[in-house]
Design a protein around this motif. Sequence first.
Motif, short mmCIF file in Angstrom:
data_model
loop_
_atom_site.label_atom_id
_atom_site.label_comp_id
_atom_site.label_asym_id
_atom_site.label_seq_id
_atom_site.Cartn_x
_atom_site.Cartn_y
_atom_site.Cartn_z
N GLU A 199 -10.77 -3.20 -0.53
CA GLU A 199 -9.94 -2.33 -1.34
C GLU A 199 -8.63 -3.03 -1.67
OE1 GLU A 199 -9.60 1.58 0.45
OE2 GLU A 199 -11.39 1.12 1.63
N THR A 200 -8.31 -3.08 -2.95
CA THR A 200 -7.09 -3.77 -3.36
C THR A 200 -6.23 -2.89 -4.26
OG1 THR A 200 -8.26 -4.80 -5.22
CG2 THR A 200 -8.16 -6.04 -3.17
N ASP A 226 0.85 -1.19 0.00
CA ASP A 226 0.00 0.00 0.00
C ASP A 226 0.88 1.24 0.00
OD1 ASP A 226 -1.99 1.82 0.23
OD2 ASP A 226 -2.46 1.40 2.33
N VAL A 264 -11.77 -1.89 -6.28
CA VAL A 264 -12.57 -2.24 -5.11
C VAL A 264 -13.41 -3.45 -5.47
CG1 VAL A 264 -14.36 -1.50 -3.50
CG2 VAL A 264 -12.63 0.14 -4.28
N ARG A 313 -8.66 -1.74 4.86
CA ARG A 313 -9.15 -1.93 3.49
C ARG A 313 -10.51 -2.61 3.40
NH1 ARG A 313 -3.81 -3.11 3.58
NH2 ARG A 313 -2.43 -1.82 2.30
N LYS A 342 -16.29 0.98 8.40
CA LYS A 342 -14.96 0.45 8.12
C LYS A 342 -14.48 -0.37 9.30
CE LYS A 342 -10.63 2.10 6.08
NZ LYS A 342 -9.88 3.31 5.66
N ASP A 387 -16.93 -4.31 1.27
CA ASP A 387 -15.95 -3.70 0.37
C ASP A 387 -14.56 -4.19 0.73
OD1 ASP A 387 -17.99 -2.28 -0.72
OD2 ASP A 387 -17.19 -0.29 -0.23
N LYS A 439 -15.87 4.49 -0.58
CA LYS A 439 -14.72 4.15 -1.41
C LYS A 439 -15.13 3.63 -2.78
CE LYS A 439 -11.15 5.06 1.22
NZ LYS A 439 -10.09 6.01 0.79
N ALA A 440 -16.33 3.05 -2.88
CA ALA A 440 -16.80 2.48 -4.15
C ALA A 440 -17.91 3.35 -4.73
CB ALA A 440 -17.31 1.05 -3.94
#
Length: 283
Positions: A239-240, A29, A244, A211, A207, A237, A44-45
């Motif tokens: 996160e990569t 990251d 996403v 991620r 969250k 979700d 985030k998405a």
Amino acid sequence: MLMTKTLLFLSVFIAGFASAQEDLLKDIDTIQTKTPDMEQPAFKALQIVTGQSTKLPAKNEWYMVVAHRFGDISKGFKDFFGLDNASTKLGGIYGITDGISVSLSRETNLKTFEGAIKYRLIKQSENFPVDLVGYHVMAVNTDLSKDNYPDLRFGDRLSYLTQALISRRFNDKFSLQLTPSYVHKNLYEPAIEDKNQFLAGMGGRYKISKRISLNAEYFVNFDNHSFYKNPLSLGMDIETGGHVFQLLFTNSQLNSDIGYLTNASGKWEKGQIFFGFNLYRVF
């Protein structure tokens, strides 16, 4: 009992997969941000689960979208827990500016094309408590046939959606969104739905790690008929970095915006749930 075991197995599998993703990405990251907390996006998405979020692409960003919904898992091994009856949506999204994007998608279920525009009206800041985004969709149902509708015209294939997306990022972990919506269908079945439909939606994101977040959304359809159900969806979700990945359970198999909101057929209390995912790739 079988449904309970199935959901338990899928939950454990998803949790394990998410944990693995977290470990694999911990050392790669490189994203750094100095943006004040309240000025970061609430989500985030681009979707909370299936419904739209207030996030928009940045200027000149391209998103490729692959969304998949399997069949009803309550039928068990007969349909291999829904794997025999899947629906897929493919689409592209382009950020014209930091505050305006356009999209085009096609879903296999009902062979529906959707074109949409999304635009930010107000951004959350120290001077304003929420993000306010407009979202408009025009859909074309190409599955309709003149064999069933002899007087069918092109205009009959069209339906429209208008939404106001109102979100607030309360802190680094929690965001909430309200989504008043209006749907108009040129061709509809009066016995089971209305030509004009009004809905009110609520969705949120919490969250749980750097991620990973847990998401949920629910829409109430004020249509007087009760043939279709109110869509209720739970998701995760992951996160990569470059994309996403969203895993989800929902009572609406359709991926299209209008289909999802107005044609939910499953009953959560009876285990009529559809497992699926959304994958966004940024270019």
